[in-house]
Write an enzyme that holds these catalytic residues in place. Structure first.
Site, short mmCIF file in Angstrom:
data_model
loop_
_atom_site.label_atom_id
_atom_site.label_comp_id
_atom_site.label_asym_id
_atom_site.label_seq_id
_atom_site.Cartn_x
_atom_site.Cartn_y
_atom_site.Cartn_z
N GLU A 153 0.44 -0.84 16.45
CA GLU A 153 -0.29 0.39 16.07
C GLU A 153 -1.19 0.84 17.22
O GLU A 153 -1.27 2.04 17.54
CB GLU A 153 -1.13 0.14 14.81
CG GLU A 153 -1.90 1.38 14.38
CD GLU A 153 -2.88 1.12 13.25
OE1 GLU A 153 -2.59 0.31 12.36
OE2 GLU A 153 -3.98 1.74 13.29
N CYS B 95 -8.26 1.71 6.77
CA CYS B 95 -7.70 2.44 5.63
C CYS B 95 -8.16 1.85 4.30
O CYS B 95 -8.64 0.71 4.24
CB CYS B 95 -6.18 2.47 5.73
SG CYS B 95 -5.43 0.93 5.22
N CYS C 114 0.86 -1.19 0.00
CA CYS C 114 0.00 0.00 0.00
C CYS C 114 0.90 1.24 0.00
O CYS C 114 2.13 1.14 0.11
CB CYS C 114 -0.86 -0.01 1.26
SG CYS C 114 0.17 0.05 2.75
N SER D 120 1.56 -9.57 10.72
CA SER D 120 0.91 -8.54 9.91
C SER D 120 -0.60 -8.61 10.13
O SER D 120 -1.26 -9.58 9.73
CB SER D 120 1.24 -8.76 8.43
OG SER D 120 0.32 -8.06 7.62
N SER D 121 -1.14 -7.57 10.75
CA SER D 121 -2.56 -7.58 11.08
C SER D 121 -3.42 -7.65 9.83
O SER D 121 -4.33 -8.48 9.74
CB SER D 121 -2.91 -6.31 11.87
OG SER D 121 -4.29 -6.19 12.04
N ASN D 122 -3.13 -6.82 8.84
CA ASN D 122 -4.02 -6.81 7.67
C ASN D 122 -3.94 -8.13 6.90
O ASN D 122 -4.91 -8.56 6.30
CB ASN D 122 -3.77 -5.57 6.81
CG ASN D 122 -2.55 -5.70 5.95
OD1 ASN D 122 -2.63 -6.26 4.85
ND2 ASN D 122 -1.42 -5.22 6.43
N CYS E 240 2.66 5.96 8.92
CA CYS E 240 1.71 6.14 7.80
C CYS E 240 0.79 7.33 8.12
O CYS E 240 0.25 7.41 9.23
CB CYS E 240 0.90 4.88 7.60
SG CYS E 240 -0.37 5.09 6.34
N HIS F 99 -1.35 -5.10 19.41
CA HIS F 99 -0.76 -4.67 18.15
C HIS F 99 0.00 -3.36 18.34
O HIS F 99 -0.46 -2.47 19.07
CB HIS F 99 -1.84 -4.51 17.08
CG HIS F 99 -1.27 -4.33 15.70
ND1 HIS F 99 -0.97 -3.10 15.17
CD2 HIS F 99 -0.91 -5.24 14.76
CE1 HIS F 99 -0.46 -3.26 13.96
NE2 HIS F 99 -0.41 -4.55 13.68
#
Ligand code: SF4
Length: 507
Positions: free
Chosen positions: A327, A395, A213, A423-425, A297, A325
């Site tokens: 973030e 996002c 991304c 990786s969360s996503n 980001c 997490h």
């Protein structure tokens, strides 16, 4: 055409045989005999001439395996180790590539075997120790090149090392080295059977968009540019993005990854990772007089700003996300006493803020859209005055990748998601596909694909998390092509044209 069969082959092609397995010598044939129920086991005899004579020729060749012992060409490859060939080089033929090798090597490693991946050389006579300086080839045998099936027929080669340049065949210890190699060959049999069962034609449905991304590209470019501008080492707090391959590649260029800013020598350059940090980390970096470059980001930074805005006016902020997490840790740090992390619907039903009339919510950017919305719905139902962000915090990249894999999941029997376990996503993509009723697995790279998942599977959906490099997807498609013909179908729901400007220190 009448099949031509070697003198030592099993009597006939049985319907349950999924591939032919060539074993040159009697002792190799014996070590592999437990495969005879599922594989057509053929003893060729020693050397390229006998191997060529024993090679089965049929109008439609079966997937082909060669297994046996070999000599090592590298001091790194020890007796008893396995070499899985990426290609075979003969005296007189062009190299024959074996694209499925990384997948086969990964499966053998998961059995606890020591596996090396690289070219194998076929010669017409035993190579002496002094002759073994042959470039990048890892092992030498005398049959494989003569057994290559040709065309697109799946082909794989596994050799157990019996002698090395330092310990040639005629020196003491040959028997114990030979026994070690044969033990390894025996242990490899179930994986060879799995490889054979995984062969066959298939469709690969690529979900688009997938992979990097804008926020991840910006973070990686930031480290690259910092290395160019300031020279190595450039320190990076935590993983710049949650992908092991990206981290390794940047380490190779001179980036040094640390857990905390206090590990960084005073005055050095420190890049803050894409998933954001608490204000306390910035303070720590300032105290050490570090030259900080912030690769957070902009969409994560937007959530931080929302938390600050709500908390300044006295709201309790429900942060929908996963407490462990990075973030979320960073976002909570903006106002630790005012933020309550809400991880699931049950927590949303139970949460008790100090003042129910002064509440707001934000979200982690990489959640599953449908799950996060269920949690937000419960909060909205419970708290009439709940403030919400003007636009969704999840996002665009997370949303697009989830929509794409959901569309693809209906067309396939299996979904593979390329991404790292932290990786969360990427993990959410696996869950989204799973909720559509399709088996789905997360793999860091092709070496993590379990051959057992592929048996009988003719349609595979493929995507990658926002932090996974696109070349890993290409490698996986290439590797699947080594198991049989692959037809690529692309489902692209949207063209992403989002770009973020680089931090001013490196722009
Ligand atoms: Fe930014 Fe979304 Fe990419 Fe995370 S996944 S770095 S929030 S664009």
């Amino acid at each position: 055409m009448t099949p031509r069969v070697g003198a030592h082959s099993t009597p006939s092609r049985c319907s349950q045989h999924t591939a032919v397995l060539y074993a040159p010598l009697r002792i190799e044939h014996a070590a592999l005999r437990s495969a005879a129920d599922t594989l057509r086991l053929v003893r060729t005899g020693m050397g390229p001439t006998r191997a060529a004579r024993a090679r089965i020729t049929e109008p439609t060749p079966m997937p082909t395996l060669v297994a046996g012992v070999a000599g090592s060409l590298s001091s790194e490859v020890r007796p008893g180790d396995l070499v899985v060939a990426t290609e075979v080089r003969g005296d007189n033929n062009d190299p024959v590539p074996m694209p499925s090798a990384p997948m086969l090597a990964g499966a053998l490693r998961r059995r606890g075997l020591t596996v090396h991946l690289g070219p194998i050389l076929t010669t017409s006579r035993i190579m002496r120790a002094g002759e073994r300086d042959t470039g990048d080839a890892l092992a030498v045998d005398m049959e494989t090149a003569a057994l290559a099936p040709g065309g697109d027929t799946p082909f794989a080669v596994v050799r157990a090392v019996v002698d090395t340049p330092d310990h040639p065949l005629y020196r003491a210890g040959s028997i114990s080295r030979g026994l070690a190699a044969l033990r390894t060959l025996r242990a490899a049999v179930p994986t060879l059977e799995q490889w054979a069962a995984a062969t066959g034609p298939r469709e690969v449905h690529l979900a688009g968009p997938r992979s990097f991304c804008a926020g991840v590209s910006r973070a990686i470019d930031t480290v690259d540019r910092a290395l160019d501008r300031f020279g190595a080492p450039v320190y990076v707090r935590r993983q710049i993005v949650h992908n092991a391959h990206v981290v390794r590649e940047l380490e190779g260029k001179g980036a040094v990854f640390v857990q905390e800013a206090d590990e960084v020598p005073p005055g050095s350059v420190l890049v803050l990772a894409a998933h954001g940090v608490t204000p306390a980390v910035r303070e720590q970096a300032k105290d050490r007089e570090l030259r900080v470059i912030d690769a957070t980001c902009p969409l994560v930074a937007k959530v931080h700003a929302e938390v600050r805005r709500y908390s300044v006016r006295g709201d309790t902020v429900f942060l929908i996300g996963h407490a462990d997490h990075e973030e979320v840790e960073g976002t909570v740090g903006e106002a630790p006493t005012n933020v309550i992390v809400v991880e699931d619907v049950e927590a949303a039903r139970r949460v008790q803020p100090p003042d129910p009339d002064r509440v707001a919510y934000t979200m982690q950017t990489t959640l599953a859209v449908d799950e996060a919305e269920s949690i937000a719905t419960v909060l909205r139902e419970r708290f009439a005055g709940l403030s919400a962000p003007r636009t969704d915090d999840i996002c665009y990249a997370t949303t697009n990748r989830q929509r794409a894999i959901r569309a693809v999941a209906h067309e396939v029997d299996l979904v593979l998601v390329v991404g790292s376990a932290n990786s969360s996503n990427s993990k959410r993509l696996v869950e989204v596909a799973g909720r559509e009723g399709v088996p789905a697995h997360l793999v860091d790279d092709v070496g993590e694909v379990d051959l057992g998942w592929l048996a009988g599977v003719r349609r595979i959906g493929l995507t990658a998390g926002a932090s996974a490099p696109p070349h890993l997807v290409s490698q996986l498609v290439h590797c699947l092509g080594g198991l049989g013909p692959v037809e690529i179908r692309e489902t692209s729901l949207v063209d992403e044209d989002v770009l973020f400007t680089l931090p001013r220190e490196v722009s």
